[in-house]
Design a protein around this motif. Structure first.
Motif, PDB file in Angstrom:
ATOM      1  N   ILE A  14      17.433  11.338   2.493  1.00 16.94           N
ATOM      2  CA  ILE A  14      16.316  10.754   1.727  1.00 16.94           C
ATOM      3  C   ILE A  14      15.546  11.697   0.602  1.00 16.94           C
ATOM      4  O   ILE A  14      15.352  11.542  -0.475  1.00 16.94           O
ATOM      5  CB  ILE A  14      15.108  10.329   2.574  1.00 16.94           C
ATOM      6  N   PHE A  15      15.659  12.950   1.219  1.00 19.01           N
ATOM      7  CA  PHE A  15      15.157  13.870   0.158  1.00 19.01           C
ATOM      8  C   PHE A  15      16.022  14.105  -1.039  1.00 19.01           C
ATOM      9  O   PHE A  15      15.511  14.418  -1.965  1.00 19.01           O
ATOM     10  CB  PHE A  15      14.762  15.375   0.974  1.00 19.01           C
ATOM     11  N   SER A  16      17.219  14.238  -0.692  1.00 15.87           N
ATOM     12  CA  SER A  16      18.214  14.316  -1.918  1.00 15.87           C
ATOM     13  C   SER A  16      18.323  13.265  -2.609  1.00 15.87           C
ATOM     14  O   SER A  16      18.141  13.519  -4.004  1.00 15.87           O
ATOM     15  CB  SER A  16      19.539  14.672  -1.198  1.00 15.87           C
ATOM     16  N   TRP A  17      18.194  12.226  -2.179  1.00 14.52           N
ATOM     17  CA  TRP A  17      17.902  10.949  -3.253  1.00 14.52           C
ATOM     18  C   TRP A  17      16.712  11.069  -3.823  1.00 14.52           C
ATOM     19  O   TRP A  17      16.816  10.538  -5.089  1.00 14.52           O
ATOM     20  CB  TRP A  17      18.257   9.504  -2.435  1.00 14.52           C
ATOM     21  N   LEU A  18      15.774  11.525  -3.214  1.00 14.62           N
ATOM     22  CA  LEU A  18      14.434  11.368  -3.935  1.00 14.62           C
ATOM     23  C   LEU A  18      14.671  12.610  -5.329  1.00 14.62           C
ATOM     24  O   LEU A  18      14.185  12.161  -6.166  1.00 14.62           O
ATOM     25  CB  LEU A  18      13.284  11.969  -2.853  1.00 14.62           C
ATOM     26  N   VAL A  19      15.102  13.749  -4.921  1.00  8.28           N
ATOM     27  CA  VAL A  19      15.382  14.551  -5.881  1.00  8.28           C
ATOM     28  C   VAL A  19      16.215  14.068  -7.022  1.00  8.28           C
ATOM     29  O   VAL A  19      15.761  14.085  -8.033  1.00  8.28           O
ATOM     30  CB  VAL A  19      15.904  15.826  -5.309  1.00  8.28           C
ATOM     31  N   PHE A  20      17.296  13.328  -6.769  1.00  8.60           N
ATOM     32  CA  PHE A  20      18.149  12.751  -7.741  1.00  8.60           C
ATOM     33  C   PHE A  20      17.489  11.644  -8.483  1.00  8.60           C
ATOM     34  O   PHE A  20      17.666  11.530  -9.809  1.00  8.60           O
ATOM     35  CB  PHE A  20      19.447  12.023  -7.137  1.00  8.60           C
ATOM     36  N   LEU A  21      16.569  10.966  -8.041  1.00 12.03           N
ATOM     37  CA  LEU A  21      15.955   9.884  -8.751  1.00 12.03           C
ATOM     38  C   LEU A  21      14.743  10.274  -9.333  1.00 12.03           C
ATOM     39  O   LEU A  21      14.098   9.434 -10.330  1.00 12.03           O
ATOM     40  CB  LEU A  21      15.618   8.430  -7.823  1.00 12.03           C
ATOM     41  N   THR A  22      13.974  11.321  -9.121  1.00 12.02           N
ATOM     42  CA  THR A  22      12.809  11.675  -9.726  1.00 12.02           C
ATOM     43  C   THR A  22      12.944  12.935 -10.763  1.00 12.02           C
ATOM     44  O   THR A  22      12.237  12.786 -11.692  1.00 12.02           O
ATOM     45  CB  THR A  22      11.744  12.224  -8.667  1.00 12.02           C
ATOM     46  N   ILE A  23      13.775  13.774 -10.428  1.00 11.69           N
ATOM     47  CA  ILE A  23      13.975  15.027 -11.181  1.00 11.69           C
ATOM     48  C   ILE A  23      15.075  14.966 -12.261  1.00 11.69           C
ATOM     49  O   ILE A  23      14.856  15.300 -13.367  1.00 11.69           O
ATOM     50  CB  ILE A  23      14.094  16.349 -10.273  1.00 11.69           C
TER      51      ILE A  23
END
Length: 55
Positions: A14-23
């Motif tokens: 979840i954290f990696s997808w959050l990084v990929f989709l926001t940054i």
């Protein structure tokens, strides 16, 4: 067996997808194209029938 415990891996996913989709998307979209295509320079070609050398 610790690899069957989904708790830490799910949070990492979840954290990696959050990084990929926001940054990453704003960084990729902030780049400017150096050569913008100009539609007035495009040449339209007319289609011609193809004549086969054999019947």
């Amino acid at each position: 067996m610790p690899q069957l415990n989904p708790s830490p891996w799910f949070l990492i996913l979840i954290f990696s997808w959050l990084v990929f989709l926001t940054i990453i998307p704003p960084k990729m979209l902030s780049h400017n194209l150096l050569n913008h295509p100009n539609p007035s320079d495009s040449v339209s070609y007319s289609a011609e029938p193809w004549h086969w050398p054999w019947p």
